[in-house]
Motif scaffolding. Structure first.
Motif, PDB file in Angstrom:
ATOM      1  N   THR A  13      33.957  62.703  43.465  1.00 20.68           N
ATOM      2  CA  THR A  13      34.275  61.704  42.630  1.00 20.68           C
ATOM      3  C   THR A  13      33.261  60.660  42.375  1.00 20.68           C
ATOM      4  O   THR A  13      32.211  60.527  42.955  1.00 20.68           O
ATOM      5  N   GLY A  14      33.112  59.964  40.985  1.00 25.06           N
ATOM      6  CA  GLY A  14      32.190  59.476  40.505  1.00 25.06           C
ATOM      7  C   GLY A  14      30.824  60.350  40.462  1.00 25.06           C
ATOM      8  O   GLY A  14      29.652  59.782  40.787  1.00 25.06           O
ATOM      9  N   GLY A  15      31.172  61.660  39.967  1.00 26.27           N
ATOM     10  CA  GLY A  15      30.254  62.540  40.120  1.00 26.27           C
ATOM     11  C   GLY A  15      29.384  62.899  38.754  1.00 26.27           C
ATOM     12  O   GLY A  15      28.538  63.818  38.647  1.00 26.27           O
ATOM     13  N   SER A  16      29.263  61.783  38.003  1.00 27.10           N
ATOM     14  CA  SER A  16      28.508  61.824  36.603  1.00 27.10           C
ATOM     15  C   SER A  16      27.196  61.300  36.764  1.00 27.10           C
ATOM     16  O   SER A  16      26.495  61.601  35.720  1.00 27.10           O
ATOM     17  N   ARG A  17      26.860  60.642  37.529  1.00 30.76           N
ATOM     18  CA  ARG A  17      25.496  60.026  37.584  1.00 30.76           C
ATOM     19  C   ARG A  17      25.119  59.507  39.249  1.00 30.76           C
ATOM     20  O   ARG A  17      25.853  59.642  40.148  1.00 30.76           O
ATOM     21  N   GLY A  18      23.846  59.540  39.357  1.00 25.73           N
ATOM     22  CA  GLY A  18      23.327  58.767  40.623  1.00 25.73           C
ATOM     23  C   GLY A  18      23.521  59.834  41.851  1.00 25.73           C
ATOM     24  O   GLY A  18      23.340  60.884  41.807  1.00 25.73           O
ATOM     25  N   ILE A  19      23.802  59.123  42.887  1.00 23.89           N
ATOM     26  CA  ILE A  19      24.093  59.935  44.115  1.00 23.89           C
ATOM     27  C   ILE A  19      25.264  60.944  43.837  1.00 23.89           C
ATOM     28  O   ILE A  19      25.148  62.060  44.434  1.00 23.89           O
ATOM     29  N   GLY A  20      26.500  60.700  43.004  1.00 25.03           N
ATOM     30  CA  GLY A  20      27.540  61.492  42.938  1.00 25.03           C
ATOM     31  C   GLY A  20      27.078  62.820  42.243  1.00 25.03           C
ATOM     32  O   GLY A  20      27.289  64.091  42.488  1.00 25.03           O
ATOM     33  N   ARG A  21      25.945  62.636  41.217  1.00 23.31           N
ATOM     34  CA  ARG A  21      25.555  63.911  40.553  1.00 23.31           C
ATOM     35  C   ARG A  21      24.391  64.541  41.308  1.00 23.31           C
ATOM     36  O   ARG A  21      24.740  65.843  41.281  1.00 23.31           O
ATOM     37  N   ALA A  22      23.961  64.064  42.169  1.00 21.70           N
ATOM     38  CA  ALA A  22      22.923  64.403  43.045  1.00 21.70           C
ATOM     39  C   ALA A  22      23.731  65.459  44.256  1.00 21.70           C
ATOM     40  O   ALA A  22      23.402  66.345  44.443  1.00 21.70           O
ATOM     41  N   ILE A  23      24.890  65.006  44.648  1.00 24.64           N
ATOM     42  CA  ILE A  23      25.543  65.620  45.578  1.00 24.64           C
ATOM     43  C   ILE A  23      26.270  66.795  44.894  1.00 24.64           C
ATOM     44  O   ILE A  23      26.327  67.956  45.649  1.00 24.64           O
ATOM     45  N   ALA A  24      26.813  66.737  43.762  1.00 26.44           N
ATOM     46  CA  ALA A  24      27.298  67.738  42.929  1.00 26.44           C
ATOM     47  C   ALA A  24      26.481  68.830  42.936  1.00 26.44           C
ATOM     48  O   ALA A  24      26.699  69.972  43.052  1.00 26.44           O
ATOM     49  N   ALA A  25      25.348  68.727  42.453  1.00 26.08           N
ATOM     50  CA  ALA A  25      24.145  69.699  42.190  1.00 26.08           C
ATOM     51  C   ALA A  25      23.742  70.431  43.600  1.00 26.08           C
ATOM     52  O   ALA A  25      23.631  71.560  43.639  1.00 26.08           O
ATOM     53  N   SER A  26      23.707  69.334  44.591  1.00 22.17           N
ATOM     54  CA  SER A  26      23.568  70.045  45.927  1.00 22.17           C
ATOM     55  C   SER A  26      24.485  71.111  46.649  1.00 22.17           C
ATOM     56  O   SER A  26      24.306  72.054  47.082  1.00 22.17           O
ATOM     57  N   LEU A  27      25.738  70.597  46.349  1.00 21.81           N
ATOM     58  CA  LEU A  27      27.095  71.498  46.835  1.00 21.81           C
ATOM     59  C   LEU A  27      26.997  72.635  46.046  1.00 21.81           C
ATOM     60  O   LEU A  27      27.148  73.787  46.619  1.00 21.81           O
ATOM     61  N   THR A  28      26.550  72.522  44.693  1.00 25.02           N
ATOM     62  CA  THR A  28      26.583  73.838  43.839  1.00 25.02           C
ATOM     63  C   THR A  28      25.460  74.816  44.279  1.00 25.02           C
ATOM     64  O   THR A  28      25.584  75.939  44.592  1.00 25.02           O
ATOM     65  N   GLN A  29      24.205  74.083  44.512  1.00 20.40           N
ATOM     66  CA  GLN A  29      22.978  75.090  45.162  1.00 20.40           C
ATOM     67  C   GLN A  29      23.530  75.849  46.357  1.00 20.40           C
ATOM     68  O   GLN A  29      23.164  76.912  46.649  1.00 20.40           O
ATOM     69  N   ALA A  30      24.382  75.109  47.238  1.00 17.04           N
ATOM     70  CA  ALA A  30      24.790  75.634  48.394  1.00 17.04           C
ATOM     71  C   ALA A  30      25.914  76.628  48.075  1.00 17.04           C
ATOM     72  O   ALA A  30      26.396  77.210  49.357  1.00 17.04           O
ATOM     73  N   GLY A  31      26.644  76.929  46.986  1.00 12.11           N
ATOM     74  CA  GLY A  31      27.571  77.936  46.707  1.00 12.11           C
ATOM     75  C   GLY A  31      28.722  77.429  46.422  1.00 12.11           C
ATOM     76  O   GLY A  31      29.704  78.333  46.131  1.00 12.11           O
TER      77      GLY A  31
END
Length: 251
Positions: A13-31
């Motif tokens: 949630t709140g995944g479009s910018r800042g910490i949320g976007r960085a988390i989305a990218a990290s989880l994606t990178q982890a598969g």
């Protein structure tokens, strides 16, 4: 993408910018297969276009029916929930009214509650889940001029500690990550307000914000995301009910 979270489906949630976007990218990178949730279609689409998530959903986290409906529309059950959406208001306590407290609780506390209630039944039924609430060092200590925000973030930490005990035997963990001042749009706006109200230079305003961090700097969103990704992994199965500060030793 193969990785330690391959086969898992995440909602941020709140995944479009800042910490949320960085988390989305990290989880994606982890598969993981990641859906970002928010209110700004264009901003959410940009996350997907950048390959940092695989889909997006529109909802206001303070609206429980909207969150329930958004989760129901997802193609896959949610294995990993990161309740990141939040907002802050800064005022002296004497000028902080009940509407300010209600607004902070609606987004920062009830936004977490609503998201958790939407996904927890499915997680417990399947016997697995990882829930991470993005709280703040403001959930672990006090700061002046943000009493409503601090109150809400303290409530998030209390929610995590309590719910962890209820669900300890279900295979679902719940934790909070508590960043200090982080290099995000929200902090940039805070710097703008300090400059405007005090006449300080931007460097002086930044020094004021970072003086509480023993490392003397802003936390980077990717550092918070790395902690969240670890808490979502198989190796963190015994980590639950924790509020982990990512703050350079401030707490």
């Amino acid at each position: 993408m193969a990785g330690p979270l391959s086969g898992r489906h995440a909602l941020v949630t709140g995944g479009s910018r800042g910490i949320g976007r960085a988390i989305a990218a990290s989880l994606t990178q982890a598969g993981a297969q990641v859906v970002v949730l928010g209110r700004d279609t264009a901003a959410l689409e940009s996350v997907v276009a950048a390959g940092e998530a695989q889909g997006f959903a529109l909802a206001d986290v303070s609206d429980p029916a909207a969150i329930q409906a958004a989760v129901a529309r997802l193609e896959h059950p949610v294995d990993l929930l990161v309740a990141n959406a939040g907002s802050a208001v800064s005022k002296p306590f004497a000028r902080t009214d009940s509407a300010d407290f209600s607004a902070m609780l609606a987004v920062n506390l009830m936004g977490v509650v609503n998201a958790v209630q939407a996904v927890l039944p499915g997680m417990t039924e399947r016997g697995f889940g990882r829930i991470v609430a993005v709280a703040s060092t403001a959930g672990l200590k006090g700061y002046p001029y943000v009493t409503a925000y601090c109150s809400a973030k303290h409530a998030v930490v209390g929610l995590v500690r309590s719910l962890a005990l209820e669900i300890a035997r279900t295979g679902v963990t719940i934790n909070a990550v508590c960043p200090g001042y982080t290099d995000t749009d929200m902090v940039a706006s805070s710097l703008d307000r300090i400059v405007e109200k005090t006449g300080r230079t931007r460097d002086a305003a930044l020094a004021e914000l970072t003086k509480s961090n023993p490392q003397g700097r802003l936390v980077q969103p990717a550092e918070v995301a790395d902690a969240v990704t670890w808490m979502c992994g198989a190796g963190a199965g015994s980590i639950t009910g924790q509020a982990i500060a990512v703050a350079g030793g401030e707490v």
